[in-house]
Enzyme design. Sequence first.
Site, short mmCIF file in Angstrom:
data_model
loop_
_atom_site.label_atom_id
_atom_site.label_comp_id
_atom_site.label_asym_id
_atom_site.label_seq_id
_atom_site.Cartn_x
_atom_site.Cartn_y
_atom_site.Cartn_z
N ALA A 28 0.84 -1.20 0.00
CA ALA A 28 0.00 0.00 0.00
C ALA A 28 0.87 1.24 0.00
O ALA A 28 1.99 1.22 0.49
CB ALA A 28 -0.90 0.01 1.23
N THR B 238 -9.59 0.51 4.21
CA THR B 238 -9.42 1.38 5.36
C THR B 238 -10.70 2.08 5.80
O THR B 238 -11.61 2.29 4.98
CB THR B 238 -8.36 2.45 5.00
OG1 THR B 238 -8.33 3.46 5.99
CG2 THR B 238 -8.67 3.13 3.67
N ASP B 239 -10.73 2.47 7.06
CA ASP B 239 -11.82 3.31 7.58
C ASP B 239 -11.81 4.69 6.92
O ASP B 239 -12.81 5.40 6.98
CB ASP B 239 -11.72 3.45 9.10
CG ASP B 239 -10.35 3.92 9.57
OD1 ASP B 239 -9.34 3.63 8.89
OD2 ASP B 239 -10.27 4.60 10.62
N TYR C 260 -5.59 9.43 -0.25
CA TYR C 260 -5.39 8.05 0.22
C TYR C 260 -6.73 7.31 0.27
O TYR C 260 -6.86 6.22 -0.31
CB TYR C 260 -4.74 8.09 1.61
CG TYR C 260 -4.73 6.76 2.33
CD1 TYR C 260 -3.86 5.75 1.95
CD2 TYR C 260 -5.59 6.53 3.41
CE1 TYR C 260 -3.85 4.53 2.62
CE2 TYR C 260 -5.59 5.32 4.09
CZ TYR C 260 -4.72 4.32 3.69
OH TYR C 260 -4.71 3.11 4.35
N LYS D 142 -7.87 4.17 -2.10
CA LYS D 142 -8.20 2.85 -1.50
C LYS D 142 -9.62 2.45 -1.92
O LYS D 142 -9.88 1.27 -2.22
CB LYS D 142 -8.08 2.91 0.02
CG LYS D 142 -6.68 3.12 0.55
CD LYS D 142 -5.72 1.98 0.27
CE LYS D 142 -6.04 0.70 1.01
NZ LYS D 142 -5.02 -0.35 0.76
N TRP E 60 -6.74 1.89 12.19
CA TRP E 60 -5.77 2.22 13.25
C TRP E 60 -4.90 1.04 13.70
O TRP E 60 -5.16 0.41 14.74
CB TRP E 60 -6.49 2.76 14.47
CG TRP E 60 -7.22 4.04 14.29
CD1 TRP E 60 -7.67 4.60 13.12
CD2 TRP E 60 -7.61 4.94 15.34
NE1 TRP E 60 -8.31 5.78 13.39
CE2 TRP E 60 -8.30 6.02 14.74
CE3 TRP E 60 -7.47 4.93 16.72
CZ2 TRP E 60 -8.82 7.06 15.48
CZ3 TRP E 60 -8.00 5.97 17.46
CH2 TRP E 60 -8.65 7.02 16.84
N1 LIG Z 1 -1.49 1.52 9.09
C1 LIG Z 1 -2.78 1.72 9.40
O1 LIG Z 1 -3.10 2.28 10.48
C2 LIG Z 1 -3.87 1.24 8.47
C3 LIG Z 1 -5.20 1.56 8.78
C4 LIG Z 1 -6.21 1.11 7.94
C5 LIG Z 1 -5.92 0.36 6.82
N2 LIG Z 1 -4.62 0.07 6.53
C6 LIG Z 1 -4.34 -0.76 5.33
O2 LIG Z 1 -3.70 -1.94 5.76
C7 LIG Z 1 -2.80 -2.40 4.75
C8 LIG Z 1 -1.41 -2.59 5.35
O3 LIG Z 1 -0.96 -1.32 5.84
P1 LIG Z 1 0.43 -1.16 6.60
O4 LIG Z 1 0.26 -0.07 7.59
O5 LIG Z 1 0.93 -2.49 7.05
O6 LIG Z 1 1.34 -0.60 5.40
P2 LIG Z 1 2.90 -0.29 5.45
O7 LIG Z 1 3.48 -0.60 6.79
O8 LIG Z 1 3.09 1.09 4.90
O9 LIG Z 1 3.51 -1.36 4.40
C9 LIG Z 1 3.31 -1.18 3.04
C10 LIG Z 1 4.01 -2.30 2.29
O10 LIG Z 1 3.89 -2.03 0.89
C11 LIG Z 1 5.18 -2.13 0.30
N3 LIG Z 1 5.27 -1.29 -0.87
C12 LIG Z 1 4.91 0.00 -0.99
N4 LIG Z 1 5.15 0.44 -2.24
C13 LIG Z 1 5.67 -0.62 -2.92
C14 LIG Z 1 6.11 -0.82 -4.24
N5 LIG Z 1 6.10 0.17 -5.15
N6 LIG Z 1 6.59 -2.04 -4.61
C15 LIG Z 1 6.61 -3.06 -3.72
N7 LIG Z 1 6.20 -2.93 -2.43
C16 LIG Z 1 5.74 -1.72 -2.05
C17 LIG Z 1 6.14 -1.70 1.40
O11 LIG Z 1 7.44 -2.16 1.11
P3 LIG Z 1 8.72 -1.46 1.79
O12 LIG Z 1 8.76 -1.97 3.21
O13 LIG Z 1 9.85 -1.94 0.95
O14 LIG Z 1 8.49 0.02 1.72
C18 LIG Z 1 5.52 -2.42 2.60
O15 LIG Z 1 5.89 -3.77 2.62
C19 LIG Z 1 -2.85 -1.36 3.63
O16 LIG Z 1 -3.76 -1.79 2.65
C20 LIG Z 1 -3.39 -0.12 4.31
O17 LIG Z 1 -4.07 0.73 3.40
C21 LIG Z 1 -3.58 0.49 7.33
#
Ligand SMILES: NC(=O)c1ccc[n+]([C@@H]2O[C@H](COP(=O)([O-])OP(=O)(O)OC[C@H]3O[C@@H](n4cnc5c(N)ncnc54)[C@H](OP(=O)(O)O)[C@@H]3O)[C@@H](O)[C@H]2O)c1
Length: 322
Positions: free
Chosen positions: A88, A129-130, A153, A157, A178
């Site tokens: 993401a 996401t929320d 964002y 999504k 979150w």
């Molecule tokens: N974080 C939150 O609070 C939250 C809340 C609601 C929903 N979500 C959703 O939950 C899911 C997981 O979120 P997360 O927080 O775990 O995300 P994250 O920590 O930002 O991890 C994103 C992943 O995507 C990879 N990535 C990004 N750009 C890339 C590219 N061009 N090529 C290959 N890999 C790439 C990153 O690799 P690198 O490590 O190499 O950068 C990382 O492994 C997402 O769909 C997000 O929208 C997250």
Amino acid sequence: MKEARRILLLGGTGRLGMAIARHIRLAANASIDACGSARETGPSSARPAPALFAPSRIALALDTRIPLEAAERWIETWKPEVIVNCIAASDVDRCEHEPLEAIRINTDLPGALAKAARRANVHLVHFSTDFVFDGELRRPYREDDPAAPLSVYGESKLHGEKAIASENPSHWIFRISWLYGGRERNLAATLLDPANAGRTIALSVDRIGVPNPVQLLAREIVHAIGYVHGPLQPADGVYHLSCRGQASWHEFGREFVAQAIDAGCLAPGNAPRIEAIHEQTMERPARRPPWSVLDASRYETTFERPLPDWRAAITLALQRAE
Ligand SMILES: NC(=O)c1ccc[n+]([C@@H]2O[C@H](COP(=O)([O-])OP(=O)(O)OC[C@H]3O[C@@H](n4cnc5c(N)ncnc54)[C@H](OP(=O)(O)O)[C@@H]3O)[C@@H](O)[C@H]2O)c1
């Protein structure tokens, strides 16, 4: 004996991806099936522990101009039965400045994955996401409540969800909210970091949602994967997956620190001071929904998994603290 389920995890270096990889490996080492609390009729009970493929960003060599080609190559290379997509563009403020990148990663890639997955009969697990909601409803959001994102964002999504639905492979989209937990880049790690002893950490009192430990979500995803291509596989579509209850970030921070001290994970002298701030008065590139509690009852009923209150779920993040 049936072959092990082959799982291709994309984004395994991210917050959620890392937790899912760890949970799958734990399940494999413990020789338990991927369905966790397997039932007699559980789909994975006759299968060995899953085989996990979690290629690095370099191994994926994602060319976002032609994501379909990449998705097809990945399926050809790893021959998965299930793809779990944790890739993401998740930096909400950065997405405002880099909308094209947000669209490529959050919209085009899921669409391409969906098309390639449908052609190859692969089940796709994706996360949303929320932030697809505007936060005006003031009751927990259900899956069919109208989406109205406030940010690039959230918009990217939401379009990713629609791209998957229009390709319509075998799929689940879990809307989550979150995240915390794991070693880095999250509030729990910051609160537990001895380098922050005595420092003031400002957390908002005026944004309400549900904090979720990645460990809980990983456990639920591994459980869900056990149903894939089995007789009880839940219907395709969007599911809200989130703890019960609601909190502000400030409430969460205080509760987390209190539980960490009680559990012996944080020495009282190393605890940061938590200060209340009003986020709505802050200048930030992206607008966030002020109230984004997700109603996960569809998930709980369909997957037969009661979810804990956010306070009770903190234990999972503390147990896994390394
Ligand atoms: N974080 C939150 O609070 C939250 C809340 C609601 C929903 N979500 C959703 O939950 C899911 C997981 O979120 P997360 O927080 O775990 O995300 P994250 O920590 O930002 O991890 C994103 C992943 O995507 C990879 N990535 C990004 N750009 C890339 C590219 N061009 N090529 C290959 N890999 C790439 C990153 O690799 P690198 O490590 O190499 O950068 C990382 O492994 C997402 O769909 C997000 O929208 C997250």
